[in-house]
Motif scaffolding. Structure first.
Motif, PDB file in Angstrom:
ATOM      1  N   GLU A  57      -2.579   1.827   4.107  1.00 26.06           N
ATOM      2  CA  GLU A  57      -3.160   2.223   2.831  1.00 26.06           C
ATOM      3  C   GLU A  57      -2.282   1.827   1.648  1.00 26.06           C
ATOM      4  O   GLU A  57      -2.641   2.047   0.502  1.00 26.06           O
ATOM      5  CB  GLU A  57      -3.396   3.742   2.809  1.00 26.06           C
ATOM      6  N   MET A  58      -1.101   1.245   1.938  1.00 25.05           N
ATOM      7  CA  MET A  58      -0.195   0.779   0.888  1.00 25.05           C
ATOM      8  C   MET A  58       0.000  -0.731   1.032  1.00 25.05           C
ATOM      9  O   MET A  58      -0.331  -1.329   2.063  1.00 25.05           O
ATOM     10  CB  MET A  58       1.152   1.500   0.976  1.00 25.05           C
ATOM     11  N   TYR A  59       0.529  -1.343  -0.019  1.00 25.52           N
ATOM     12  CA  TYR A  59       0.728  -2.799  -0.026  1.00 25.52           C
ATOM     13  C   TYR A  59       2.120  -3.089  -0.591  1.00 25.52           C
ATOM     14  O   TYR A  59       2.470  -2.619  -1.685  1.00 25.52           O
ATOM     15  CB  TYR A  59      -0.334  -3.474  -0.888  1.00 25.52           C
ATOM     16  N   CYS A  60       2.915  -3.847   0.155  1.00 20.59           N
ATOM     17  CA  CYS A  60       4.266  -4.235  -0.291  1.00 20.59           C
ATOM     18  C   CYS A  60       4.167  -5.556  -1.045  1.00 20.59           C
ATOM     19  O   CYS A  60       3.806  -6.584  -0.456  1.00 20.59           O
ATOM     20  CB  CYS A  60       5.208  -4.367   0.903  1.00 20.59           C
ATOM     21  N   LYS A  61       4.494  -5.533  -2.327  1.00 17.86           N
ATOM     22  CA  LYS A  61       4.374  -6.744  -3.145  1.00 17.86           C
ATOM     23  C   LYS A  61       5.445  -7.775  -2.781  1.00 17.86           C
ATOM     24  O   LYS A  61       5.191  -8.980  -2.837  1.00 17.86           O
ATOM     25  CB  LYS A  61       4.474  -6.393  -4.623  1.00 17.86           C
ATOM     26  N   GLN A  62       6.659  -7.313  -2.421  1.00 15.47           N
ATOM     27  CA  GLN A  62       7.707  -8.277  -2.063  1.00 15.47           C
ATOM     28  C   GLN A  62       7.353  -9.042  -0.789  1.00 15.47           C
ATOM     29  O   GLN A  62       7.532 -10.256  -0.703  1.00 15.47           O
ATOM     30  CB  GLN A  62       9.066  -7.558  -1.869  1.00 15.47           C
ATOM     31  N   CYS A  63       6.855  -8.289   0.231  1.00 13.65           N
ATOM     32  CA  CYS A  63       6.510  -8.928   1.513  1.00 13.65           C
ATOM     33  C   CYS A  63       5.099  -9.483   1.512  1.00 13.65           C
ATOM     34  O   CYS A  63       4.735 -10.245   2.415  1.00 13.65           O
ATOM     35  CB  CYS A  63       6.671  -7.923   2.652  1.00 13.65           C
ATOM     36  N   ASP A  64       4.288  -9.093   0.542  1.00 10.96           N
ATOM     37  CA  ASP A  64       2.925  -9.577   0.398  1.00 10.96           C
ATOM     38  C   ASP A  64       2.079  -9.223   1.634  1.00 10.96           C
ATOM     39  O   ASP A  64       1.339 -10.052   2.152  1.00 10.96           O
ATOM     40  CB  ASP A  64       2.911 -11.092   0.153  1.00 10.96           C
TER      41      ASP A  64
END
Length: 563
Positions: free
Chosen positions: A75-82
């Motif tokens: 339900e979350m998204y890591c912008k660094q790891c995309d």
């Protein structure tokens, strides 16, 4: 009557197959009647059932399953790891200090990108391939006619030569047929390749349509786009016909004197085609609605950027957000409605950007005079697209076809030119007029560039005190040197430049504290005042609102000037 076999439009429950459907499981994509809901929930393989009313189906987002934790959904998204991440990933500190967002926030951006690319395929690329296919078919028809005319000419000439030249006539006709067949086959193969690409584009569009409509986020994130491969249009194949050169009748030199065909050939011109724009408006169906200039333009809102140094450039990311840059090394993204700062990007070299622009995909582009580079910002990471040798970039814009136009000058200030790039590949250079004289002033002063809706290339040339407009091929159309009398009776001092849906050209005049509006043929229409003070950078949004930076008070004004 058996309801399962009778002809009807009523949708039945997938479990009992008799009752009318009333509910829907958004997790399993199963239609249910109310009586079967309990059975479905109790016997299903998953406990994560989302049962909603049938009319609300596909309203529940299905989060992607975590590849590291099979029972978890992300339900979350890591912008660094995309990548999407789950709660267990976060608890394991795999993404410690990484910037996180909710998946649903990323989904909207992803869908916007897919919509833009689907629209480009629908409205620009596919229609262009249709035009190319029609052009090739017309050339094939014309070839048939012209080769027929050539064959007739040889026949008429051959009638004067009687029986002795029958063999030679047949021989030359056979050569014509062979040449024609070769060229027709080449064009037929070319047409088949174009039709294949058109078919691929339609499949791409269909895939994007499904991705936009689906509520299965895993499918959405698996969507990959090949739009960039279709932007590179095929070469234009132009058949060149042989010529028949008749000779005088002479028995001993029959073969030589009768005449011969020049060789046929096919040339290929990679710039022979250009993108067809078919974006339709509700009113005309083929062209934007006609908008009249307001008698009194109105300031809609003012955004205070609080720049420490002068404010120069502005570019619309959307109708709600604008990028700005000034005399420092920071490019800032502002909310138009709230006037709040959303994001800051520092240039790679630490120098101020000469100019900024936004691509069709929504990426920020800027020019760096010290590094001699054109750079693109993707996901807050700066990538170098173009590095120049002996040339220094100034203005930049993104075109309707996705190319970049860059105006630049060389080290010794003795040459200025406009160069069109596809990615990092140079496609076109515009430097001189028909008399081999420079189109632009030979100096290092700031120059800004934009593309008009008719594909003209417009340059605001401060050193020449003029707006220089050339057509798509680089041929000079006109120079606009201001209108008399000017509001402050001072010389025309052009700075930023932009265009709108009506093909108007707008340029800032900081000397006279106004914006000039001219039509696509260089005729002066009016001034915009609105209390402007040292206006500099310009851009327009999709609704033809004008954004103007004011150099000294560091403000951006949003101005309505069209009805």
């Amino acid at each position: 009557m058996d309801p399962r076999t009778s002809a009807q439009d009523v949708i039945r429950c997938d479990l009992c197959e008799t009752a009318v459907v009333q509910m829907h499981c958004d997790t399993c994509f199963v239609n249910l009647c109310k009586a079967c809901v309990g059975e479905h929930i109790s016997t299903g393989e998953t406990k994560d059932h989302k049962v909603v009313k049938f009319q609300d189906r596909k309203s529940t987002p299905i989060y992607p399953r975590c590849p590291s934790h099979a029972k978890e959904r992300c339900e979350m998204y890591c912008k660094q790891c995309d990548i999407p991440v789950c709660i267990s990933c976060l608890a394991a500190k795999q993404h410690l200090r990484h910037e996180l967002s909710k998946v649903l926030q990323i989904v909207d951006d992803k869908k916007d990108i897919i919509r833009k690319e689907r629209n480009e395929l629908n409205e620009t690329i596919y229609p262009t391939y249709q035009d190319i296919a029609s052009d090739v078919q017309n050339r094939m028809s014309q070839l048939e006619k012209e080769y027929g005319d050539l064959s007739t000419a040889i026949t008429i000439h051959g009638e004067d030569w009687h029986r002795e030249i029958d063999r030679l006539v047949k021989k030359l006709k056979a050569e014509i047929d062979e040449m024609k067949n070769t060229q027709i086959q080449t064009l037929q193969k070319h047409l088949e390749e174009i039709n294949k690409k058109m078919s691929d584009i339609k499949k791409e569009i269909d895939s994007m349509e499904i991705a936009i409509e689906t509520n299965d986020l895993s499918k959405l994130f698996r969507v990959t786009s090949n739009v960039h491969t279709y932007r590179n249009l095929p070469h234009k194949i132009i058949p060149l016909l042989p010529k028949f050169v008749p000779g005088k009748i002479h028995q001993e030199e029959l073969n030589k004197l009768f005449g011969a065909l020049s060789p046929s050939s096919l040339s290929s011109d990679k710039h022979g085609y250009s993108m067809t724009t078919t974006q339709k408006s509700p009113e005309t169906g083929s062209s934007p609605p006609v908008k009249q200039l307001l008698d009194e333009p109105q300031t809609v809102t003012t955004i205070d950027t609080s720049n420490q140094y002068g404010l120069y450039n502005v570019a619309c990311l959307s109708d709600e957000k604008i990028w700005t840059s000034g005399g420092d090394n920071t490019m800032k993204l502002f909310s138009i409605n709230q006037g709040s700062l959303l994001k800051s990007i520092i240039t790679k070299s630490g120098n101020e950007p000469c100019d900024i622009a936004v691509t069709k995909r929504g990426d920020l582009v800027y020019t760096d005079y010290r590094y001699r580079t054109v750079n693109i910002v993707k996901k807050e990471k700066i990538e170098e697209v173009i590095r120049l040798q002996n040339w220094i970039p100034k203005g930049v814009c993104s075109t309707s076809s996705g190319d970049l136009l860059v105006i630049m000058y060389n080290n010794d200030n003795k040459q200025t030119k406009v160069v069109r790039y596809s990615g990092s590949t140079e496609k076109q250079t515009i430097q001189f007029d028909d008399k081999d004289k420079p189109l632009y002033s030979l100096d290092s002063y700031k120059k800004y560039i934009t593309e008009n809706k008719n594909l003209d290339i417009c340059v605001s040339n401060w050193g020449a005190k003029a707006v220089v407009v050339v057509n798509q091929a680089g041929k000079l159309r006109f120079r606009y040197t201001g209108h008399t009398p000017a509001p402050k009776n001072k010389p025309f001092d052009p700075q930023g430049i932009t265009t709108d849906s009506q093909s108007h050209i707008l340029t800032a005049d900081d000397n006279n504290h106004c914006v000039h509006i001219i039509d696509q043929d260089g005729q002066f229409l009016c001034y915009i005042h609105c209390g402007l003070s040292f206006p500099w950078g310009l851009c327009t949004d999709t609704n033809d609102n004008l954004f103007v930076t004011q150099e000294r008070n560091k403000q951006v004004k949003k101005i309505k000037y069209l009805q």
